[in-house]
Design a protein around this motif. Sequence first.
Motif, mmCIF file in Angstrom:
data_model
loop_
_atom_site.group_PDB
_atom_site.id
_atom_site.type_symbol
_atom_site.label_atom_id
_atom_site.label_comp_id
_atom_site.label_asym_id
_atom_site.label_seq_id
_atom_site.Cartn_x
_atom_site.Cartn_y
_atom_site.Cartn_z
ATOM 1 N N GLY A 146 14.150 25.081 0.736
ATOM 2 C CA GLY A 146 13.636 23.712 0.694
ATOM 3 C C GLY A 146 13.792 23.053 2.033
ATOM 4 N N LYS A 147 12.694 22.857 2.718
ATOM 5 C CA LYS A 147 12.762 22.267 4.044
ATOM 6 C C LYS A 147 12.340 20.802 3.996
ATOM 7 C CE LYS A 147 11.649 23.044 8.752
ATOM 8 N NZ LYS A 147 10.607 23.229 9.715
ATOM 9 N N ARG A 150 12.145 15.878 0.373
ATOM 10 C CA ARG A 150 12.313 15.717 -1.068
ATOM 11 C C ARG A 150 13.132 16.862 -1.671
ATOM 12 N NH1 ARG A 150 6.682 13.923 -3.615
ATOM 13 N NH2 ARG A 150 7.935 13.662 -5.489
ATOM 14 N N MET A 151 12.896 18.081 -1.181
ATOM 15 C CA MET A 151 13.691 19.191 -1.720
ATOM 16 C C MET A 151 15.121 19.136 -1.207
ATOM 17 S SD MET A 151 12.526 20.924 -4.083
ATOM 18 C CE MET A 151 13.518 22.392 -4.243
ATOM 19 N N ARG A 152 15.278 18.663 0.027
ATOM 20 C CA ARG A 152 16.655 18.542 0.531
ATOM 21 C C ARG A 152 17.431 17.513 -0.280
ATOM 22 N NH1 ARG A 152 16.522 18.244 6.944
ATOM 23 N NH2 ARG A 152 14.260 18.307 6.889
ATOM 24 N N ASP A 153 16.737 16.428 -0.668
ATOM 25 C CA ASP A 153 17.387 15.430 -1.529
ATOM 26 C C ASP A 153 17.778 16.047 -2.865
ATOM 27 O OD1 ASP A 153 16.984 13.626 0.471
ATOM 28 O OD2 ASP A 153 15.277 12.612 -0.466
ATOM 29 N N VAL A 154 16.838 16.853 -3.415
ATOM 30 C CA VAL A 154 17.124 17.521 -4.694
ATOM 31 C C VAL A 154 18.367 18.403 -4.557
ATOM 32 C CG1 VAL A 154 16.317 19.348 -6.247
ATOM 33 C CG2 VAL A 154 14.783 17.471 -5.649
ATOM 34 N N LEU A 155 18.416 19.178 -3.474
ATOM 35 C CA LEU A 155 19.534 20.109 -3.314
ATOM 36 C C LEU A 155 20.860 19.376 -3.122
ATOM 37 C CD1 LEU A 155 17.861 22.972 -1.262
ATOM 38 C CD2 LEU A 155 18.260 22.799 -3.716
ATOM 39 N N GLU A 156 20.811 18.249 -2.437
ATOM 40 C CA GLU A 156 22.020 17.433 -2.284
ATOM 41 C C GLU A 156 22.525 17.003 -3.666
ATOM 42 O OE1 GLU A 156 24.166 16.611 0.127
ATOM 43 O OE2 GLU A 156 22.990 18.207 1.077
ATOM 44 N N LYS A 157 21.587 16.532 -4.462
ATOM 45 C CA LYS A 157 21.926 16.064 -5.803
ATOM 46 C C LYS A 157 22.500 17.219 -6.631
ATOM 47 C CE LYS A 157 19.639 12.779 -8.880
ATOM 48 N NZ LYS A 157 18.324 12.204 -9.199
ATOM 49 N N VAL A 158 21.884 18.392 -6.511
ATOM 50 C CA VAL A 158 22.348 19.562 -7.262
ATOM 51 C C VAL A 158 23.790 19.886 -6.889
ATOM 52 C CG1 VAL A 158 22.069 22.062 -7.519
ATOM 53 C CG2 VAL A 158 20.079 20.563 -7.669
ATOM 54 N N ALA A 324 7.852 27.393 4.709
ATOM 55 C CA ALA A 324 9.228 27.905 4.706
ATOM 56 C C ALA A 324 9.404 28.956 3.605
ATOM 57 C CB ALA A 324 10.217 26.751 4.519
ATOM 58 N N ILE A 325 8.844 28.702 2.423
ATOM 59 C CA ILE A 325 8.972 29.667 1.328
ATOM 60 C C ILE A 325 8.193 30.940 1.664
ATOM 61 C CG2 ILE A 325 8.414 30.135 -1.104
ATOM 62 C CD1 ILE A 325 8.995 27.133 -1.638
ATOM 63 N N THR A 326 6.999 30.757 2.256
ATOM 64 C CA THR A 326 6.200 31.921 2.663
ATOM 65 C C THR A 326 6.999 32.796 3.621
ATOM 66 O OG1 THR A 326 4.159 30.673 2.435
ATOM 67 C CG2 THR A 326 4.065 32.649 3.779
ATOM 68 N N GLU A 327 7.598 32.149 4.595
ATOM 69 C CA GLU A 327 8.386 32.880 5.586
ATOM 70 C C GLU A 327 9.510 33.665 4.897
ATOM 71 O OE1 GLU A 327 8.828 34.466 8.884
ATOM 72 O OE2 GLU A 327 7.257 32.969 8.612
#
Length: 479
Positions: A146-147, A150-158, A324-327
Motif C-alpha cells: 500500500g503506497k 489511503r492505504m497507508r492510513d488503513v495500515l496504520e489503523k490495522v 506498487a502492487i504490480t511491481e
Amino acid sequence: MTSLSILVIDDEPLMRMSIVDALQAVGHDVQEAADGTEGLALLQTKPFDLVITDLRLPGADGVQIVRACQQAPRRPEVIVITAHGSVDTAVQAMKSGAHDYITKPFSMDELLLIVARVADMVSLRQENVQLREELKSKFAFEGIVGKSQRMRDVLEKVKLVAKTDATVLIAGESGTGKELIANAIHHNSPRRAHPLIKVSCAALPETLLEAELFGHEKGAFTGALKQRRGRFELAHRGTLFLDEIGEISPVVQVKLLRVLQERQFERVGGTETIDVDVRLVCATQKDLKKEVAAGRFREDLYYRLNVVPIELPPLRERKEDVLAITEHLLQVAGERLKQPAKTLSPKAREILLRYPFPGNVRELENTIERAVALAQLNESIEAWDLCGEAQCPFLKGGEPLPDCGFCAVAYSGPTSPTIEDTTLSAARERFERAHILDVLHRADWSKTMAAKMLGLSRKALWEKCKRYGIVTPGDEQEP
Ligand SMILES: Nc1ncnc2c1ncn2[C@@H]1O[C@H](COP(=O)(O)OP(=O)(O)OP(=O)(O)O)[C@@H](O)[C@H]1O
Ligand SMILES: [Mg+2]
C-alpha cells in the motif's frame, strides 16, 4: 527529461564536438574522449549511463568499447556510430551487446531521439529499483502492499487496532483485500497463537449457518447424529472472521447480537450456556448502513459490529497502488520462475493506470499473472500482454476486441495507442507522454509539483494530460 551521464568517443574533433554540444544543449552531463585508449581509461574512473562511440577508432575499436562497457560500473548502454557500408561491424557490435547504432551521415535530431529512448529506459529502470526498495521497507505489512495515502492510513489503523480486542468491520468492494486485512489483524494481535476461524455467511442457508456458528446437540435436527461444536467455540481465545456479514438472516442476527453483548450462547437444540472469549472481525461488500435504513439489518447489531470501521477503497481510487502492487507481483513471479523480474513497458503502464479494475486487486493479480505467462521470455510486459486474448489484435494495431476492458481503455485514448508510427512528431509525442507520466509518478501525482519539474504552467500540464489521456489519482473517474 532524465539527465544522463554520457561519454562520447570519437577521433574526429568536429563530429565529437557537435555531438557533445547537442547533448549538453538538452541537459545531459557529457564527457569526451579522442580515442579508444582514452575512452577505456575514462570508463574505469566514472560511472556512465550511456556511451556513444565511433566504430573505427585508434587505440581500441567500438566492439572493444562495447565489451568494456559490460564490465564497467553501472553497465552503460552503447550506441555505435558506423560509416556507411560497414554494416557487418555494426552487426558485430550489436551482437556484443550495443544498444543501437546510427549510420553516418546522420542528423543530431536522429541521434537525440535514440538518446531520449535510452533515457526513458534508464529512468524506468531506476524507478523499478526505487519501487523495489520501498516495497522492502515501509510499505510492506504482512504481504499487503500500500503506497497510497489511503492505504497507508488503513495500515496504520490495522496496526493500532490489532493490539486491542475491539470488533472490526471491514467494508470494501470485491477483491479489495478484506480477507488479507482480517488475517493481518489476527496475526498481529495478542491472540495470534490461538485459532483464526473463518466463516462465509453467504455460503450457507440460514439453519445451517446457525448450526455452523453455534454448533448443535445430538438430535437437534434430522441428520444431527452427534453433538458438534460450532465456529464460535473453535475460535475460543482466537479470532472469528465473519465474511459477508450483510447476508445473515434476522434470526441469526439476534443470536449474534446476544453473543456480542453477553459473550454467551447455547448450541442449537441445547440448553447448556457456553462462555467464549472470541474477537470478532467482520467483512462486507454491502453498505451496511443502507441495509439498516432498508430494514434488512438490525441497527443495534450494526453498532455492535461497527466499533472500528475499516474501509478499503477500490483500486481505481488509489492508482499509486496499481503500480506498487504490480511491481510486487512481478517480483514474486520472477522469483518463482527464477528469472529477473519483468518490467512494464510505458504503454502497458499507462493502460494499467487508466483501466478501472472493477475486480480490484484480485483482477490486477490475475491480469499480471496472465501477462507474465504471455510475455514468456520477454524482459518487459507489453500492452497486449495485459489483454485476456493471447494475441490481443487491437493493441497490435488491429480492431478492438468487443469484451476486452483493456482494449476499451486503449481505444478511448486520444492518441494512437499502438501503431508504432515512425514519424518524428509521433515519436516525440510518445516520448512526451511517457515522460509526463514518469514525472507525475515521481512527483507523487502532484500536478503542481510535476508542472514545476517539467517547466510547464499548471494549465499547460493539465492540457497535455487531457490530450494524452493521462488520468492521475486525484482526477475524477472517467464514466
Ligand atoms: N494491498 C494488497 N497488496 C497485495 N495483495 C493484495 C492487496 N489487496 C488484495 N490483495 C490480494 O488480492 C486478492 C484478493 O484479496 P482478498 O481476498 O483479501 O479480497 P476480498 O476483499 O476479501 O475479496 P472478496 O470480497 O471478493 O472476498 C488476494 O489474493 C490478496 O492477496
Ligand atoms: Mg473475501
